[in-house]
Design an enzyme around this catalytic site. Structure first.
Site, short mmCIF file in Angstrom:
data_model
loop_
_atom_site.label_atom_id
_atom_site.label_comp_id
_atom_site.label_asym_id
_atom_site.label_seq_id
_atom_site.Cartn_x
_atom_site.Cartn_y
_atom_site.Cartn_z
N ARG A 49 0.82 -1.21 0.00
CA ARG A 49 0.00 0.00 0.00
C ARG A 49 0.86 1.26 0.00
NH1 ARG A 49 -5.41 0.29 1.31
NH2 ARG A 49 -6.48 -1.72 1.42
N GLU A 74 -0.11 -6.99 -5.28
CA GLU A 74 -1.28 -6.12 -5.36
C GLU A 74 -0.82 -4.68 -5.17
OE1 GLU A 74 -4.32 -7.19 -2.61
OE2 GLU A 74 -5.01 -8.87 -3.83
N THR A 105 -9.56 -3.32 0.90
CA THR A 105 -10.07 -2.92 -0.40
C THR A 105 -11.57 -3.14 -0.45
OG1 THR A 105 -7.96 -3.59 -1.37
CG2 THR A 105 -9.78 -3.19 -2.89
N GLU A 155 -9.69 -10.46 -11.59
CA GLU A 155 -9.98 -11.10 -10.31
C GLU A 155 -11.32 -10.56 -9.83
OE1 GLU A 155 -8.28 -11.65 -5.76
OE2 GLU A 155 -6.88 -11.35 -7.43
N HIS A 198 -11.64 -12.22 -1.96
CA HIS A 198 -11.99 -11.19 -0.99
C HIS A 198 -13.08 -11.72 -0.05
CE1 HIS A 198 -11.45 -7.09 0.54
NE2 HIS A 198 -12.70 -7.20 0.94
#
Length: 258
Positions: A49, A74, A105, A155, A198
């Protein structure tokens, strides 16, 4: 034609979250990655991040240098993150939306609104030999846009499906599963590899794993949480068994149609 094997990518971000809560080196995300692989993970995912709230630049360096399985990085679609990806050249980069105030996210990338900027961004990563994935909602127009910008992979964001399952909303879960099935089919028809992830848990993974076009699941927070009670390798092994059982349950007719 047989259904493709289903891979499991384990996200180790929250091992770093725990480490950073106190500082120092323990627990070590790289050690967690090795344990996940020991338990049956096919790859490792790490989200670098912009605010470095969990995974650090040093973590990415160590993961890339020492992993025995593919690394999926990511990242947000920023110049800084692109330069980091080009320096490390992971197996894949999954482009995700990122807001500083969010805990995790919260939704898929708005590809439709960013086609002009995403196309050259994706192309530069691909030119370096990096496979590019877009983290998106299971939406047909977004899938068309993902193909248009040159992505290799989409994804599908399973967060809403998992939240509805937690709320015991059977009708909502059924609607979301149908959305994912249609999206996976459309993405595969467009030449995109299909992943999903997720919020998936032992209780929600099987219906997603049984969608034949999906070839990889990325799961993190739940597995790291379960590792507290029984160890990371054990948690990954159990998830691997559930995924394989779901894959084996795909009807023969669906297998022959693919």
């Amino acid at each position: 034609m047989p259904v493709r094997a289903l891979r499991l990518g384990v996200n180790i971000d929250h091992v770093a979250t725990l480490r950073n809560a106190r500082g120092g080196m323990h627990p070590d995300p790289l050690r967690a990655a090795h344990l996940a692989i020991e338990g049956g993970a096919d790859g490792i995912t790490a989200h670098l991040r912009e605010d470095r709230r969990h995974i650090s630049d040093a973590d990415i360096t160590r993961l890339k240098n020492e992993l025995t399985r593919p690394l999926n990085l990511e990242m947000a679609t920023t110049k800084e993150m692109q330069q980091i990806a080009l320096r490390h050249v992971p197996n894949a980069c999954c482009l995700v939306p990122e807001r500083r105030q969010e805990r995790t996210t919260e939704g898929g990338l708005d590809v439709l609104a960013a086609v002009k900027t995403l196309k050259p961004f994706v192309a530069k990563l691909k030119d370096a030999g990096i496979r590019v994935s877009l983290f998106i909602e299971p939406d047909l127009k977004t899938i068309d846009a993902a193909a248009a910008v040159g992505a290799d992979i989409v994804e599908l964001h399973t967060g809403r499906y998992c939240n509805l399952a937690l709320e015991h909303d059977a009708a909502g879960v059924a609607r979301e599963l149908e959305r994912h099935k249609k999206a996976a089919s459309a993405a595969a028809a467009a030449g995109l590899e299909v992943h999903a992830g997720h919020g998936l848990t032992y209780n929600t993974v099987k219906p997603i794993a049984a969608i034949p076009e999906i070839v990889e699941l990325n799961i993190g927070h739940f597995l790291i949480g379960e590792a507290i009670f029984g160890g990371l390798s054990m948690a990954v092994r159990r998830m691997r068994v559930l995924m394989d059982e779901a894959r084996d349950s795909i009807p023969a007719a669906a297998r022959s149609a693919k």
